[in-house]
Design a protein around this motif. Structure first.
Motif, PDB file in Angstrom:
ATOM      1  N   ASN A  72       0.960  -1.114  -0.047  1.00 62.89           N
ATOM      2  CA  ASN A  72      -0.083   0.139  -0.023  1.00 62.89           C
ATOM      3  C   ASN A  72       0.746   1.142   0.011  1.00 62.89           C
ATOM      4  O   ASN A  72       0.466   2.121  -0.851  1.00 62.89           O
ATOM      5  CB  ASN A  72      -1.053   0.132   1.115  1.00 62.89           C
ATOM      6  CG  ASN A  72      -1.930  -1.029   1.229  1.00 62.89           C
ATOM      7  OD1 ASN A  72      -2.284  -1.814   2.324  1.00 62.89           O
ATOM      8  ND2 ASN A  72      -2.485  -1.620   0.360  1.00 62.89           N
ATOM      9  N   VAL A  73       1.982   1.293   0.839  1.00 63.53           N
ATOM     10  CA  VAL A  73       2.647   2.276   0.857  1.00 63.53           C
ATOM     11  C   VAL A  73       3.790   2.651  -0.110  1.00 63.53           C
ATOM     12  O   VAL A  73       3.676   3.580  -0.780  1.00 63.53           O
ATOM     13  CB  VAL A  73       3.321   2.622   2.499  1.00 63.53           C
ATOM     14  CG1 VAL A  73       4.260   3.930   2.462  1.00 63.53           C
ATOM     15  CG2 VAL A  73       2.451   2.499   3.688  1.00 63.53           C
ATOM     16  N   VAL A  74       4.458   1.530  -0.352  1.00 65.63           N
ATOM     17  CA  VAL A  74       5.583   1.635  -1.400  1.00 65.63           C
ATOM     18  C   VAL A  74       5.115   1.493  -2.957  1.00 65.63           C
ATOM     19  O   VAL A  74       5.222   2.226  -3.628  1.00 65.63           O
ATOM     20  CB  VAL A  74       6.755   0.921  -0.927  1.00 65.63           C
ATOM     21  CG1 VAL A  74       7.511   1.128  -2.062  1.00 65.63           C
ATOM     22  CG2 VAL A  74       7.223   1.086   0.356  1.00 65.63           C
ATOM     23  N   LEU A  75       4.394   0.617  -3.042  1.00 64.84           N
ATOM     24  CA  LEU A  75       4.010   0.246  -4.254  1.00 64.84           C
ATOM     25  C   LEU A  75       2.901   0.807  -4.963  1.00 64.84           C
ATOM     26  O   LEU A  75       2.825   1.583  -5.762  1.00 64.84           O
ATOM     27  CB  LEU A  75       3.456  -1.514  -4.424  1.00 64.84           C
ATOM     28  CG  LEU A  75       2.817  -1.833  -5.972  1.00 64.84           C
ATOM     29  CD1 LEU A  75       3.816  -1.612  -6.735  1.00 64.84           C
ATOM     30  CD2 LEU A  75       2.532  -3.265  -5.505  1.00 64.84           C
ATOM     31  N   GLU A  76       1.924   0.904  -4.167  1.00 61.30           N
ATOM     32  CA  GLU A  76       0.721   1.675  -4.842  1.00 61.30           C
ATOM     33  C   GLU A  76       0.734   3.257  -4.594  1.00 61.30           C
ATOM     34  O   GLU A  76       0.530   3.884  -5.506  1.00 61.30           O
ATOM     35  CB  GLU A  76      -0.562   1.171  -4.014  1.00 61.30           C
ATOM     36  CG  GLU A  76      -0.872  -0.334  -4.272  1.00 61.30           C
ATOM     37  CD  GLU A  76      -2.030  -0.991  -3.553  1.00 61.30           C
ATOM     38  OE1 GLU A  76      -2.486  -1.905  -4.098  1.00 61.30           O
ATOM     39  OE2 GLU A  76      -2.426  -0.640  -2.588  1.00 61.30           O
ATOM     40  N   THR A  77       1.253   3.745  -3.106  1.00 62.03           N
ATOM     41  CA  THR A  77       1.159   5.162  -3.062  1.00 62.03           C
ATOM     42  C   THR A  77       2.348   5.711  -3.853  1.00 62.03           C
ATOM     43  O   THR A  77       2.352   6.805  -4.520  1.00 62.03           O
ATOM     44  CB  THR A  77       1.511   5.502  -1.566  1.00 62.03           C
ATOM     45  OG1 THR A  77       0.217   4.936  -0.659  1.00 62.03           O
ATOM     46  CG2 THR A  77       1.324   7.001  -1.331  1.00 62.03           C
ATOM     47  N   GLY A  78       3.593   4.905  -3.757  1.00 58.67           N
ATOM     48  CA  GLY A  78       4.940   5.244  -4.438  1.00 58.67           C
ATOM     49  C   GLY A  78       4.727   5.191  -6.031  1.00 58.67           C
ATOM     50  O   GLY A  78       5.317   6.039  -6.724  1.00 58.67           O
ATOM     51  N   LEU A  97       7.611  10.206   2.341  1.00 57.16           N
ATOM     52  CA  LEU A  97       8.769   9.782   3.249  1.00 57.16           C
ATOM     53  C   LEU A  97       8.773  10.988   4.303  1.00 57.16           C
ATOM     54  O   LEU A  97       8.796  10.747   5.596  1.00 57.16           O
ATOM     55  CB  LEU A  97      10.118   9.730   2.837  1.00 57.16           C
ATOM     56  CG  LEU A  97      10.476   8.510   1.792  1.00 57.16           C
ATOM     57  CD1 LEU A  97      11.670   8.741   1.291  1.00 57.16           C
ATOM     58  CD2 LEU A  97      10.133   7.396   2.361  1.00 57.16           C
ATOM     59  N   ASP A  98       8.906  12.209   3.774  1.00 59.19           N
ATOM     60  CA  ASP A  98       8.539  13.283   4.987  1.00 59.19           C
ATOM     61  C   ASP A  98       7.592  13.304   5.850  1.00 59.19           C
ATOM     62  O   ASP A  98       7.753  13.597   7.137  1.00 59.19           O
ATOM     63  CB  ASP A  98       8.708  14.433   4.235  1.00 59.19           C
ATOM     64  CG  ASP A  98       9.423  15.804   5.092  1.00 59.19           C
ATOM     65  OD1 ASP A  98      10.237  15.389   5.359  1.00 59.19           O
ATOM     66  OD2 ASP A  98       8.718  16.829   4.869  1.00 59.19           O
ATOM     67  N   GLU A  99       6.285  13.011   5.333  1.00 59.32           N
ATOM     68  CA  GLU A  99       5.262  12.798   6.043  1.00 59.32           C
ATOM     69  C   GLU A  99       5.066  11.928   7.282  1.00 59.32           C
ATOM     70  O   GLU A  99       4.594  11.967   8.446  1.00 59.32           O
ATOM     71  CB  GLU A  99       4.124  12.401   5.103  1.00 59.32           C
ATOM     72  CG  GLU A  99       2.550  12.348   5.311  1.00 59.32           C
ATOM     73  CD  GLU A  99       1.732  11.869   4.480  1.00 59.32           C
ATOM     74  OE1 GLU A  99       0.862  10.919   4.934  1.00 59.32           O
ATOM     75  OE2 GLU A  99       1.918  12.088   3.270  1.00 59.32           O
ATOM     76  N   PHE A 100       6.066  10.710   6.887  1.00 60.20           N
ATOM     77  CA  PHE A 100       6.249   9.962   8.192  1.00 60.20           C
ATOM     78  C   PHE A 100       7.415   9.889   8.919  1.00 60.20           C
ATOM     79  O   PHE A 100       7.749   8.971   9.814  1.00 60.20           O
ATOM     80  CB  PHE A 100       6.119   8.413   7.433  1.00 60.20           C
ATOM     81  CG  PHE A 100       4.683   7.801   6.912  1.00 60.20           C
ATOM     82  CD1 PHE A 100       4.071   7.505   8.089  1.00 60.20           C
ATOM     83  CD2 PHE A 100       4.545   8.058   5.808  1.00 60.20           C
ATOM     84  CE1 PHE A 100       2.557   7.013   7.354  1.00 60.20           C
ATOM     85  CE2 PHE A 100       3.418   7.535   5.483  1.00 60.20           C
ATOM     86  CZ  PHE A 100       2.196   6.988   6.264  1.00 60.20           C
ATOM     87  N   GLY A 101       8.173  10.867   8.697  1.00 61.04           N
ATOM     88  CA  GLY A 101       9.346  11.226   9.469  1.00 61.04           C
ATOM     89  C   GLY A 101      10.497  10.112   8.965  1.00 61.04           C
ATOM     90  O   GLY A 101      11.640   9.758   9.708  1.00 61.04           O
ATOM     91  N   LEU A 102      10.260   9.419   7.688  1.00 58.49           N
ATOM     92  CA  LEU A 102      11.333   8.775   7.485  1.00 58.49           C
ATOM     93  C   LEU A 102      12.338   9.352   6.073  1.00 58.49           C
ATOM     94  O   LEU A 102      12.343  10.554   5.836  1.00 58.49           O
ATOM     95  CB  LEU A 102      10.667   7.367   6.290  1.00 58.49           C
ATOM     96  CG  LEU A 102       9.838   6.539   6.960  1.00 58.49           C
ATOM     97  CD1 LEU A 102       8.772   6.174   6.187  1.00 58.49           C
ATOM     98  CD2 LEU A 102      10.620   5.448   7.564  1.00 58.49           C
ATOM     99  N   GLU A 103      13.724   8.795   6.365  1.00 56.04           N
ATOM    100  CA  GLU A 103      14.748   9.440   5.636  1.00 56.04           C
ATOM    101  C   GLU A 103      14.569   8.647   4.171  1.00 56.04           C
ATOM    102  O   GLU A 103      13.993   7.561   3.951  1.00 56.04           O
ATOM    103  CB  GLU A 103      16.127   8.783   6.013  1.00 56.04           C
ATOM    104  CG  GLU A 103      16.453   9.131   7.690  1.00 56.04           C
ATOM    105  CD  GLU A 103      16.506  10.675   7.638  1.00 56.04           C
ATOM    106  OE1 GLU A 103      17.250  11.071   6.987  1.00 56.04           O
ATOM    107  OE2 GLU A 103      16.178  11.255   8.825  1.00 56.04           O
TER     108      GLU A 103
END
Lengths: 101, 497
Positions: free
Chosen positions: B191-197, B303-309
């Motif tokens: 959902n996050v990487v494949l579909e959103t990304g 990424l920014d939204e989740f605080g990820l690098e």
């Protein structure tokens, strides 16, 4: 659509990786500078590196024109082209590169 | 009778405490995923777009009717016959790669529907599974009947059931992403990487490509699928938020791993479609421009939204935008009989366009196309000469992504050999090796096509490999769409004479 039969393909593509060989092949990953994909090259222990480079150049000739001046690089070192595969220490599934110059 | 706003929260949030079994027995870590947390940590799981089953069915019915109407109007064989040949082959790529991959999404979502850690999550995953059934059925319905037009469309059904090298790579990806995955990793990766990304935006891009190519059927199909993706992609976001809170390092690893794995596959599917299999005057943008506008910036915002690098290999992705799919396409062209669709050589005008769009490495790619063109010029055009303009040695594959060792640049291929537990592996790139070393127990025993040949599991002779192992026939294996008969090549030969 014109059909090309398997037997015609066999004549056109002399690809027989393992059968009909009279020596124990050493499968190697060959990378020719200028090419877009690594190729499986079956070497003989007794092949010189010069011969190995020729094999790779011939295998990639559809995409990269053969050059006269090349060198074989193994583990980041240029290797003496008169050495054999065994002398140079290349073992099954190792990588070698053929570079210009 | 309760109104919608009164009963929907009750129906969505239907969790209770277990008295006869422990919670970790109902939701074992091995299949629910890690970090394993008590339900109290998941109870605030909330999807941003809420729907009921009745609303879902009503909406999907309308969407299905719209697809059917477009199919009836412009999806007949005679419409498809009018499409440009390169685009028709892009359709064959998607016809094979899409339907059963979507079906594996059903399996992944059903795992979430049972082992997701909150009832609202499980409800949404049930809708997600229904979506993915739809995404399996629609392309099968639209593409497989085209078998009457062209036998290569048979691959809509058979692709994933073969040991074709690209099917091996796609199965390796989807088996891990969906079929054999725990609920947490599935929803973050899918959902996050494949579909959103990727796919949510990729489908927007593909729809505009299809529109430019006058393929209104494909345009409608991907648009319809995209509306489902936009809804169910949100499942992963609250899952990732909770994992970030409890184990941010693991969350970062999952995102880094899956962005790379997605990038590898989708740069091929989308990159080839945009830059080679769409007629030059119908390309609204280059693949690189599409990625920069639709994928890269958007993913960084996520990424920014989740605080990820940013993934540690981010600069490598940016560099590969200029070269990876070009190397893959040239490799695939020269081994086209190993695939189920046809290819086109970029002619002088296209190469000029590609040079303008990809100035960084195009000189090296141009030399490759020049050499291939010269071979056609030497042997002459015609189907009888197809195999004289074809690779003869065995191409090689990465032990992680299972794709050809075509990474880096023509000057310096980035393949790397690794000895692990006494066995030798080769990877196309540093990120593929990095993923392998994080979870070697997951990947170590999988054999790529080269190892299968060397171990006697696949036939060493190319004709047998194509027919017996890759499930191709002389009818269906890939060819040059013009059998080397290009006007620009003829002109070149005439001027030489």
């Amino acid at each position: 659509m014109v059909i090309t039969s398997g037997s015609e393909l066999e004549k056109t593509l002399p690809l027989s990786l393992l059968t009909g060989l009279t020596f124990m092949p050493v499968p190697l990953y060959g990378f020719l500078q200028g090419d877009v994909v690594g190729l499986l090259i079956l070497a003989d222990d007794g092949d010189t590196l010069e011969a190995l480079a020729r094999k790779l150049q011939a295998a990639a000739s559809l995409r990269v024109a053969a050059r006269d001046q090349v060198r074989v690089v193994y583990k980041d070192e240029t290797v003496d082209p008169t050495m054999t595969v065994a002398q140079a220490g290349l073992q099954a599934l190792d990588r070698f590169d053929v570079l210009s110059g | 009778m309760l109104g919608r706003e009164e009963w929907l929260p009750l129906a969505r949030k239907l969790d209770w405490d277990y008295s006869y079994v422990r919670e970790d027995e109902v939701f074992p870590e091995v299949i629910s995923g890690r970090p394993w947390l008590p339900h109290s940590e998941w109870k605030d799981w909330e999807e941003s777009f809420k729907t009921s089953y009745r609303e879902y069915v009503d909406n999907q019915y309308e969407k299905d009717m719209a697809v059917q109407a477009v199919h009836d109007a412009v999806g007949r064989i005679e419409n498809v016959q009018k499409l440009a040949l390169p685009w028709l082959n892009s359709l064959k790529v998607h016809a094979a790669a899409l339907p059963l991959a979507e079906f594996t999404g059903v399996i992944g979502n059903l795992r979430g529907a049972r082992f997701g850690r909150d009832s609202a999550w499980r409800t949404m995953a049930t809708f997600g599974a229904l979506d993915e059934y739809r995404h399996t059925q629609i392309p099968l319905l639209l593409f497989h009947p085209l078998l009457r037009l062209d036998s290569q469309f048979d691959w809509a059904h058979k692709f994933y059931h073969t040991n074709n090298w690209f099917a091996v790579a796609a199965r390796h990806f989807f088996d891990e992403l969906t079929v054999g995955q725990n609920a947490i990793e599935f929803h973050i990766a899918t959902n996050v990487v494949l579909e959103t990304g990727f796919t949510n935006l990729q489908f927007v891009g593909l729809a505009s490509l299809a529109r430019e190519s006058s393929d209104h059927m494909f345009e409608r199909m991907v648009t319809s699928i995209q509306t489902d993706e936009a809804r169910h992609a949100q499942i992963g976001h609250p899952v990732l938020t909770t994992v970030m809170k409890h184990d941010p390092k693991y969350a970062q690893y999952l995102v880094d791993k899956w962005f790379w794995r997605n990038w590898r596959l989708f740069s091929i599917l989308t990159g080839l479609s945009i830059d080679y299999l769409t007629a030059p005057d119908q390309r609204p943008y280059s693949f690189k421009e599409f990625m920069e506008e639709w994928i890269i910036d958007q993913f960084l915002r996520t990424l920014d939204e989740f605080g990820l690098e940013k993934p540690w290999y981010w600069n490598l992705v940016l560099d590969e935008l200029d070269i990876y799919h070009h190397m893959i396409y040239a490799s695939a062209y020269s081994y086209r009989a190993t695939l189920w669709f046809n290819f086109v050589i970029p002619g002088p005008a296209e190469r000029k366009w590609l040079r303008e769009k990809y100035p960084k490495y195009w000189d090296d790619m141009d030399a490759v196309w020049e050499q291939i063109s010269e071979r056609w010029k030497t042997v002459g055009p015609g189907p009888e000469n197809e195999l004289a303009v074809h690779g003869t040695a065995m191409p090689t594959f990465c032990d992680l992504c299972q794709l050809p060792l075509s990474a880096g640049t023509p000057r310096k291929n980035t393949a790397r050999v690794l000895v692990h537990d006494g066995r030798k592996y080769i990877f196309c790139s540093e990120p593929c090796q990095w993923i392998f070393l994080h979870e070697p127990e997951r990947y170590a025993n999988h054999k790529d096509v080269v190892k299968r040949v060397l171990l006697g599991e696949a036939p060493p002779q190319l004709p047998n490999l194509l027919t017996e192992y890759f499930n191709l026939t002389p009818d269906t294996w890939g060819k040059d769409v013009h059998n080397g008969d290009y006007e620009w090549l003829r002109a070149r030969k005439d001027s030489a004479a």
